[in-house]
Enzyme design. Structure first.
Site: not given
Length: 227
Positions: A61, A63, A65, A114
């Site tokens: 996951k 994330l 720059i 979820t």
């Protein structure tokens, strides 16, 4: 169906992960490695699985720059894993797609976890309900050139209509009938997820915590096949 069922190695140690893989040998060939195992030697274990012929879904996951995302994706692509997640933010997805170009790595945009419902999104400052945000991010993943998206099976049918037949639609939060939900809030059975257009199902606790892991995996595969 063996290529479409991904078992989550959501265990705290390499020894436990190795035991799961041994128990499922010949039945399962695709495994997910997330944060818990990654920080306990799981990245090297991912390389070992790939070397043995198994497929690996690295659930990081990402994330950050653009440059940081790109450099991370470049190194992950060299590992030979099959799938990698990043949060479905447009700039991050575009940077990842550019970095993975020329490799076989399938990039997956995580839409809405979820474990989150509308109240959770409001608390996090989002103006959209989960369904609306999932569809918006699916559109953005398609535009960015991603290989697929991760969403609840509740949204799989609507996402499939947006992304078309080629992109992967990967659904966690899968629970066989009668199984406990745990911390998942948006769940679906394996059969219903397949009927809804999911390309891959991610199942962890219902298999990993089962008294007979092999039988649990075989039962889910049979349900998927029947659907």
């Amino acid at each position: 169906m063996q290529d479409r069922l991904i078992v989550g190695l959501d265990v705290p140690t390499l020894g436990e992960a190795e035991a799961v893989v041994r128990d499922l040998d010949g039945v399962i060939s695709f495994y997910k490695i997330g944060y818990q195992l990654a920080f306990a030697g799981g990245l090297d274990f991912a390389r070992d699985l790939v070397s043995s012929g198994a497929r690996v879904f690295l659930d990081m996951k990402l994330l950050d720059i653009d440059n940081t995302v790109a450099k991370g994706v470049e190194n992950i692509a060299r590992m030979g894993v099959s799938m990698l997640t990043l949060h479905a933010y447009p700039k991050a997805m575009r940077a990842a797609v550019d970095a993975a170009r020329g490799s076989s790595l399938c990039l997956l945009g995580v839409t809405v976890l979820t474990s989150m419902d509308e109240g959770d999104l409001i608390d996090a400052g989002y103006e959209y309900d989960p369904h609306t945000l999932v569809l918006r991010r699916a559109e953005q993943a398609l535009a960015a050139g991603m290989g697929g998206v991760v969403c609840s099976a509740d949204e799989a049918a609507a996402v499939r209509r947006i992304v078309g037949p080629e992109m992967a639609v990967v659904t966690p939060g899968i629970r066989p009938a009668g199984a406990e939900r745990g911390d998942q809030k948006r769940v679906m059975t394996p059969a219903d997820a397949i009927r809804s257009g999911a390309s891959h199902l991610v199942v962890a606790r219902p298999i990993v915590k089962a008294p007979d892991r092999r039988a649990a995996a075989e039962a889910i595969l049979a349900e998927m096949k029947a659907a």
